[in-house]
Design a protein around this motif. Structure first.
Motif, mmCIF file in Angstrom:
data_model
loop_
_atom_site.group_PDB
_atom_site.id
_atom_site.type_symbol
_atom_site.label_atom_id
_atom_site.label_comp_id
_atom_site.label_asym_id
_atom_site.label_seq_id
_atom_site.Cartn_x
_atom_site.Cartn_y
_atom_site.Cartn_z
ATOM 1 N N GLU A 29 0.842 -1.190 0.000
ATOM 2 C CA GLU A 29 0.000 0.000 0.000
ATOM 3 C C GLU A 29 0.878 1.242 0.000
ATOM 4 N N PHE A 30 0.297 2.361 -0.443
ATOM 5 C CA PHE A 30 0.983 3.645 -0.403
ATOM 6 C C PHE A 30 -0.012 4.713 0.029
ATOM 7 N N SER A 31 0.447 5.605 0.876
ATOM 8 C CA SER A 31 -0.383 6.721 1.313
ATOM 9 C C SER A 31 0.504 7.949 1.471
ATOM 10 N N ILE A 32 -0.002 9.086 1.011
ATOM 11 C CA ILE A 32 0.755 10.323 1.221
ATOM 12 C C ILE A 32 0.473 10.907 2.606
ATOM 13 N N HIS A 33 -0.431 10.281 3.344
ATOM 14 C CA HIS A 33 -0.829 10.785 4.654
ATOM 15 C C HIS A 33 -0.348 9.882 5.787
ATOM 16 N N ILE A 34 0.892 9.472 5.742
ATOM 17 C CA ILE A 34 1.446 8.655 6.818
ATOM 18 C C ILE A 34 1.930 9.598 7.915
ATOM 19 N N PRO A 35 1.489 9.382 9.151
ATOM 20 C CA PRO A 35 1.952 10.262 10.229
ATOM 21 C C PRO A 35 3.447 10.067 10.495
ATOM 22 N N THR A 36 4.091 11.105 10.986
ATOM 23 C CA THR A 36 5.506 11.040 11.325
ATOM 24 C C THR A 36 5.723 9.995 12.409
ATOM 25 N N THR A 37 6.748 9.188 12.245
ATOM 26 C CA THR A 37 7.084 8.178 13.242
ATOM 27 C C THR A 37 7.593 8.878 14.494
ATOM 28 N N VAL A 38 7.068 8.479 15.629
ATOM 29 C CA VAL A 38 7.533 9.013 16.900
ATOM 30 C C VAL A 38 8.344 7.913 17.573
ATOM 31 N N GLY A 39 9.643 8.114 17.651
ATOM 32 C CA GLY A 39 10.508 7.090 18.237
ATOM 33 C C GLY A 39 10.710 5.943 17.274
ATOM 34 N N ILE A 40 10.128 4.783 17.595
ATOM 35 C CA ILE A 40 10.298 3.552 16.810
ATOM 36 C C ILE A 40 8.938 2.912 16.564
ATOM 37 N N ASP A 41 8.766 2.360 15.373
ATOM 38 C CA ASP A 41 7.597 1.565 15.043
ATOM 39 C C ASP A 41 8.119 0.363 14.256
ATOM 40 N N TYR A 42 7.311 -0.651 14.053
ATOM 41 C CA TYR A 42 7.758 -1.767 13.227
ATOM 42 C C TYR A 42 6.581 -2.474 12.590
ATOM 43 N N LYS A 43 6.882 -3.171 11.515
ATOM 44 C CA LYS A 43 5.949 -4.074 10.856
ATOM 45 C C LYS A 43 6.739 -5.332 10.527
ATOM 46 N N HIS A 44 6.019 -6.385 10.206
ATOM 47 C CA HIS A 44 6.710 -7.605 9.809
ATOM 48 C C HIS A 44 6.001 -8.233 8.610
ATOM 49 N N LYS A 45 6.726 -9.101 7.960
ATOM 50 C CA LYS A 45 6.202 -9.816 6.805
ATOM 51 C C LYS A 45 6.859 -11.193 6.775
ATOM 52 N N PHE A 46 6.075 -12.191 6.435
ATOM 53 C CA PHE A 46 6.614 -13.534 6.269
ATOM 54 C C PHE A 46 7.042 -13.710 4.815
ATOM 55 N N GLU A 47 8.191 -14.296 4.625
ATOM 56 C CA GLU A 47 8.703 -14.627 3.299
ATOM 57 C C GLU A 47 9.171 -16.075 3.325
ATOM 58 N N THR A 48 9.177 -16.708 2.171
ATOM 59 C CA THR A 48 9.794 -18.017 2.048
ATOM 60 C C THR A 48 11.103 -17.815 1.303
ATOM 61 N N ILE A 49 12.181 -18.147 1.985
ATOM 62 C CA ILE A 49 13.520 -17.952 1.437
ATOM 63 C C ILE A 49 14.248 -19.277 1.494
ATOM 64 N N ASP A 50 14.676 -19.737 0.331
ATOM 65 C CA ASP A 50 15.368 -21.015 0.234
ATOM 66 C C ASP A 50 14.535 -22.134 0.860
ATOM 67 N N GLY A 51 13.214 -22.075 0.616
ATOM 68 C CA GLY A 51 12.309 -23.101 1.104
ATOM 69 C C GLY A 51 11.988 -22.994 2.584
ATOM 70 N N GLU A 52 12.466 -21.970 3.232
ATOM 71 C CA GLU A 52 12.251 -21.810 4.667
ATOM 72 C C GLU A 52 11.413 -20.562 4.943
ATOM 73 N N ARG A 53 10.466 -20.699 5.848
ATOM 74 C CA ARG A 53 9.623 -19.566 6.240
ATOM 75 C C ARG A 53 10.411 -18.655 7.179
ATOM 76 N N VAL A 54 10.439 -17.361 6.840
ATOM 77 C CA VAL A 54 11.213 -16.376 7.592
ATOM 78 C C VAL A 54 10.303 -15.217 7.950
ATOM 79 N N LYS A 55 10.434 -14.734 9.157
ATOM 80 C CA LYS A 55 9.685 -13.562 9.598
ATOM 81 C C LYS A 55 10.650 -12.373 9.589
ATOM 82 N N ILE A 56 10.355 -11.410 8.704
ATOM 83 C CA ILE A 56 11.214 -10.238 8.563
ATOM 84 C C ILE A 56 10.566 -9.074 9.312
ATOM 85 N N TYR A 57 11.260 -8.594 10.317
ATOM 86 C CA TYR A 57 10.830 -7.404 11.049
ATOM 87 C C TYR A 57 11.562 -6.212 10.454
#
Length: 191
Positions: A29-57
């Motif tokens: 997704e893309f939005s031009i109305h993303i609020p400024t990050t205060v300090g730290i925030d995070y998201k994660h996504k699962f990927e399959t890499i070399d046949g292995e499930r990986v959680k990328i933070y």
């Protein structure tokens, strides 16, 4: 079996598109109305890499000076850095040297970093050329990618490259992840 975890941190001046990148990568997704990050925030996504499930933070940081100590503390637990600048903002590019120095002040010298020039959808406003970005990356031994979060151009490539560097394979095709580090037991208060 728990998926392996990879923790990446985004660094760079404010308003270079770090939050937009994370939103595009994790949720497409893309939005031009993303609020400024205060300090730290995070998201994660699962990927399959070399046949292995990986959680990328991906940890999102605020580039303002008053939040930088928080960002540097996050480096201790990160596996790599996505370092951003805005191709339409010369000052954000000029600060790359300062960001890299700060990273190496807080991490070992071979710590994986990928340099990213964002906002290539605004070519008519470009003030940092592609060759300047490439030269800056080469000076520090980094890979350089130009992206557009708005138009979803080259979004996956920087992360795939960084993961390959973290895993030690050196390429994007046969990514093999290192086994997770075992937690060392702390010996506290030894007399």
């Amino acid at each position: 079996m728990e998926p392996r975890e990879i923790k990446l941190i985004t660094l760079g001046n404010s308003k270079v598109g770090k939050s937009s990148y994370i939103l595009r990568y994790t949720e497409n997704e893309f939005s031009i109305h993303i609020p400024t990050t205060v300090g730290i925030d995070y998201k994660h996504k699962f990927e399959t890499i070399d046949g292995e499930r990986v959680k990328i933070y991906i940890f999102d940081t605020n580039g303002e000076e008053r939040f930088r100590s928080i960002s540097y503390n996050m480096l201790k637990n990160a596996h790599g850095v996505l370092l951003f600048f805005d191709i339409t903002d010369r000052e954000s590019f000029s600060c790359i040297k300062e960001w890299i120095k700060s990273i190496y002040d807080n991490q070992k010298e071979d710590f994986p970093i990928t340099l990213i020039g964002n906002k290539i959808d605004r070519e008519e406003d470009r003030v940092v050329t592609k060759s300047e970005g490439e030269a800056e990356a080469k000076k520090y031994g980094l890979e350089y990618f130009e992206i557009s979060c708005k138009n979803s151009i080259n979004i996956n490539e920087p992360i795939l490259h960084l993961i390959s560097k973290i895993s030690g394979t050196g390429d994007n095709n046969g990514i093999r992840l290192k086994p997770p580090d075992k937690k060392k037991k702390r010996k506290c208060c030894k007399k």
